[in-house]
Design a protein around this motif. Sequence first.
Motif, PDB file in Angstrom:
ATOM      1  N   GLU A 123      12.911  -0.120  31.069  1.00  0.00           N
ATOM      2  CA  GLU A 123      11.624  -0.315  30.404  1.00  0.00           C
ATOM      3  C   GLU A 123      11.748   0.095  28.941  1.00  0.00           C
ATOM      4  O   GLU A 123      12.231   1.180  28.621  1.00  0.00           O
ATOM      5  CB  GLU A 123      10.529   0.487  31.097  1.00  0.00           C
ATOM      6  CG  GLU A 123       9.142   0.179  30.559  1.00  0.00           C
ATOM      7  CD  GLU A 123       8.034   0.684  31.456  1.00  0.00           C
ATOM      8  OE1 GLU A 123       7.166   1.423  30.939  1.00  0.00           O
ATOM      9  OE2 GLU A 123       8.032   0.338  32.659  1.00  0.00           O
ATOM     10  N   ILE A 124      11.299  -0.786  28.066  1.00  0.00           N
ATOM     11  CA  ILE A 124      11.334  -0.558  26.628  1.00  0.00           C
ATOM     12  C   ILE A 124       9.906  -0.618  26.104  1.00  0.00           C
ATOM     13  O   ILE A 124       9.151  -1.534  26.428  1.00  0.00           O
ATOM     14  CB  ILE A 124      12.169  -1.642  25.908  1.00  0.00           C
ATOM     15  CG1 ILE A 124      13.574  -1.758  26.510  1.00  0.00           C
ATOM     16  CG2 ILE A 124      12.230  -1.360  24.408  1.00  0.00           C
ATOM     17  CD1 ILE A 124      14.442  -0.553  26.315  1.00  0.00           C
ATOM     18  N   GLU A 144      12.942   4.062  25.238  1.00  0.00           N
ATOM     19  CA  GLU A 144      13.685   3.389  26.304  1.00  0.00           C
ATOM     20  C   GLU A 144      13.730   4.320  27.499  1.00  0.00           C
ATOM     21  O   GLU A 144      14.046   5.504  27.369  1.00  0.00           O
ATOM     22  CB  GLU A 144      15.106   3.038  25.858  1.00  0.00           C
ATOM     23  CG  GLU A 144      15.927   2.356  26.953  1.00  0.00           C
ATOM     24  CD  GLU A 144      17.308   1.920  26.478  1.00  0.00           C
ATOM     25  OE1 GLU A 144      18.107   1.463  27.318  1.00  0.00           O
ATOM     26  OE2 GLU A 144      17.565   2.042  25.268  1.00  0.00           O
ATOM     27  N   GLY A 145      13.396   3.783  28.671  1.00  0.00           N
ATOM     28  CA  GLY A 145      13.332   4.631  29.851  1.00  0.00           C
ATOM     29  C   GLY A 145      14.202   4.159  30.988  1.00  0.00           C
ATOM     30  O   GLY A 145      15.334   3.722  30.783  1.00  0.00           O
ATOM     31  N   THR A 146      13.646   4.192  32.176  1.00  0.00           N
ATOM     32  CA  THR A 146      14.343   3.775  33.387  1.00  0.00           C
ATOM     33  C   THR A 146      13.804   2.425  33.815  1.00  0.00           C
ATOM     34  O   THR A 146      13.068   1.765  33.067  1.00  0.00           O
ATOM     35  CB  THR A 146      14.127   4.806  34.502  1.00  0.00           C
ATOM     36  OG1 THR A 146      12.724   4.853  34.828  1.00  0.00           O
ATOM     37  CG2 THR A 146      14.573   6.191  34.056  1.00  0.00           C
ATOM     38  N   ILE A 147      14.138   2.018  35.022  1.00  0.00           N
ATOM     39  CA  ILE A 147      13.694   0.712  35.509  1.00  0.00           C
ATOM     40  C   ILE A 147      12.187   0.676  35.727  1.00  0.00           C
ATOM     41  O   ILE A 147      11.584  -0.398  35.739  1.00  0.00           O
ATOM     42  CB  ILE A 147      14.432   0.343  36.813  1.00  0.00           C
ATOM     43  CG1 ILE A 147      14.211  -1.134  37.162  1.00  0.00           C
ATOM     44  CG2 ILE A 147      13.991   1.245  37.969  1.00  0.00           C
ATOM     45  CD1 ILE A 147      15.083  -1.634  38.283  1.00  0.00           C
ATOM     46  N   HIS A 173       5.426  -3.570  26.009  1.00  0.00           N
ATOM     47  CA  HIS A 173       6.506  -3.022  26.827  1.00  0.00           C
ATOM     48  C   HIS A 173       6.801  -4.004  27.948  1.00  0.00           C
ATOM     49  O   HIS A 173       6.007  -4.897  28.250  1.00  0.00           O
ATOM     50  CB  HIS A 173       6.153  -1.633  27.366  1.00  0.00           C
ATOM     51  CG  HIS A 173       5.181  -1.625  28.508  1.00  0.00           C
ATOM     52  ND1 HIS A 173       3.813  -1.760  28.341  1.00  0.00           N
ATOM     53  CD2 HIS A 173       5.378  -1.497  29.850  1.00  0.00           C
ATOM     54  CE1 HIS A 173       3.211  -1.699  29.522  1.00  0.00           C
ATOM     55  NE2 HIS A 173       4.147  -1.553  30.456  1.00  0.00           N
ATOM     56  N   ASN A 174       7.974  -3.869  28.524  1.00  0.00           N
ATOM     57  CA  ASN A 174       8.384  -4.762  29.596  1.00  0.00           C
ATOM     58  C   ASN A 174       8.305  -4.074  30.950  1.00  0.00           C
ATOM     59  O   ASN A 174       8.345  -2.841  31.051  1.00  0.00           O
ATOM     60  CB  ASN A 174       9.823  -5.241  29.369  1.00  0.00           C
ATOM     61  CG  ASN A 174      10.812  -4.100  29.427  1.00  0.00           C
ATOM     62  OD1 ASN A 174      10.586  -3.036  28.860  1.00  0.00           O
ATOM     63  ND2 ASN A 174      11.923  -4.299  30.122  1.00  0.00           N
ATOM     64  N   HIS A 175       8.190  -4.877  32.001  1.00  0.00           N
ATOM     65  CA  HIS A 175       8.324  -4.412  33.368  1.00  0.00           C
ATOM     66  C   HIS A 175       9.573  -5.076  33.942  1.00  0.00           C
ATOM     67  O   HIS A 175       9.556  -6.278  34.230  1.00  0.00           O
ATOM     68  CB  HIS A 175       7.094  -4.790  34.198  1.00  0.00           C
ATOM     69  CG  HIS A 175       5.907  -3.916  33.958  1.00  0.00           C
ATOM     70  ND1 HIS A 175       4.678  -4.142  34.548  1.00  0.00           N
ATOM     71  CD2 HIS A 175       5.755  -2.799  33.192  1.00  0.00           C
ATOM     72  CE1 HIS A 175       3.824  -3.211  34.153  1.00  0.00           C
ATOM     73  NE2 HIS A 175       4.455  -2.388  33.329  1.00  0.00           N
ATOM     74  N   PRO A 176      10.683  -4.330  34.084  1.00  0.00           N
ATOM     75  CA  PRO A 176      11.912  -4.939  34.598  1.00  0.00           C
ATOM     76  C   PRO A 176      11.758  -5.582  35.970  1.00  0.00           C
ATOM     77  O   PRO A 176      12.551  -6.462  36.339  1.00  0.00           O
ATOM     78  CB  PRO A 176      12.883  -3.745  34.651  1.00  0.00           C
ATOM     79  CG  PRO A 176      12.405  -2.836  33.570  1.00  0.00           C
ATOM     80  CD  PRO A 176      10.905  -2.941  33.635  1.00  0.00           C
ATOM     81  N   SER A 177      10.737  -5.185  36.721  1.00  0.00           N
ATOM     82  CA  SER A 177      10.483  -5.811  38.024  1.00  0.00           C
ATOM     83  C   SER A 177      10.096  -7.272  37.888  1.00  0.00           C
ATOM     84  O   SER A 177      10.173  -8.039  38.849  1.00  0.00           O
ATOM     85  CB  SER A 177       9.360  -5.065  38.750  1.00  0.00           C
ATOM     86  OG  SER A 177       8.121  -5.237  38.068  1.00  0.00           O
ATOM     87  N   GLY A 178       9.649  -7.667  36.678  1.00  0.00           N
ATOM     88  CA  GLY A 178       9.203  -9.035  36.448  1.00  0.00           C
ATOM     89  C   GLY A 178       7.716  -9.225  36.613  1.00  0.00           C
ATOM     90  O   GLY A 178       7.171 -10.264  36.232  1.00  0.00           O
ATOM     91  N   VAL A 210       5.279  -7.477  29.220  1.00  0.00           N
ATOM     92  CA  VAL A 210       6.204  -8.591  29.363  1.00  0.00           C
ATOM     93  C   VAL A 210       6.858  -8.557  30.739  1.00  0.00           C
ATOM     94  O   VAL A 210       7.415  -7.526  31.147  1.00  0.00           O
ATOM     95  CB  VAL A 210       7.294  -8.532  28.267  1.00  0.00           C
ATOM     96  CG1 VAL A 210       8.323  -9.643  28.467  1.00  0.00           C
ATOM     97  CG2 VAL A 210       6.657  -8.629  26.890  1.00  0.00           C
ATOM     98  N   GLY A 211       6.768  -9.681  31.452  1.00  0.00           N
ATOM     99  CA  GLY A 211       7.433  -9.835  32.751  1.00  0.00           C
ATOM    100  C   GLY A 211       8.095 -11.191  32.826  1.00  0.00           C
ATOM    101  O   GLY A 211       8.547 -11.721  31.809  1.00  0.00           O
ATOM    102  N   ASP A 212       8.139 -11.762  34.002  1.00  0.00           N
ATOM    103  CA  ASP A 212       8.797 -13.056  34.161  1.00  0.00           C
ATOM    104  C   ASP A 212       8.003 -14.204  33.556  1.00  0.00           C
ATOM    105  O   ASP A 212       8.579 -15.154  33.041  1.00  0.00           O
ATOM    106  CB  ASP A 212       9.048 -13.354  35.647  1.00  0.00           C
ATOM    107  CG  ASP A 212      10.211 -12.550  36.191  1.00  0.00           C
ATOM    108  OD1 ASP A 212      11.061 -12.127  35.389  1.00  0.00           O
ATOM    109  OD2 ASP A 212      10.271 -12.345  37.415  1.00  0.00           O
TER     110      ASP A 212
END
Length: 224
Positions: A123-124, A144-147, A173-178, A210-212
């Motif tokens: 996650e950014i 910048e963090g973790t997932i 920021h983003n969600h790496p999960s999508g 931000v995701g998929d």
Amino acid sequence: MTILDWPESERPREKLLQRGAAALSDAELLAIFLRTGVRGSTAVDLARTLIRQFGGLRSLLAADQTEFCATHGLGGAKYAQLQAVLEMARRHFSEQLLRGDALSSPQAAGDYLRMQLRDRNREIFAAVFLDSQHRTVAYQELAEGTIDGAAVYPREVVKAALRHNAVAVILAHNHPSGVAEPSAADRALTQRLQQALATIDVRVLDHLVVGDGPPTSFAERGWI
């Protein structure tokens, strides 16, 4: 049969020149990048195989160097070329954003932030800083963090806003999960940042997750 034996209208490069890049499939675009195939396979055949193997063009483009270079038909030179292409695309969006008005062009801001954040595996938290005319001054990644999370400190965001002499800011920021659905913690953080930035007369115009798919806008949901 090689690609040169195909009808000219079906060759990826000629098709692009005649009809534009949007007319090409993912495999055809990738084939132009690859330039050549491998023994027994054309560049298009190899491109189709790679897309199936990685599960899609996006996953292929996001592959790390080890995974990419371990794949038959690819290697270090191709990886370097791909990274150069991706970075040029990022800089293209950045220049568009810096030349334009981020508030009156939310599509440009959204596209740029997706390019920067969507495929990151952590996650950014980032911000687009704006001047008094709502023109973009700078883009900066602030944490910048973790997932599943990143520690964001309001004082660091305030310091960055002062450094850039900003009058307004778009948070992202983003969600790496999508999944681009904001959490309760996201909403609480946004409120804290609004309060902190208000002390230096900097307005938060939006917070994009931000995701998929398309980014989720706090402003569009009436939360800002």
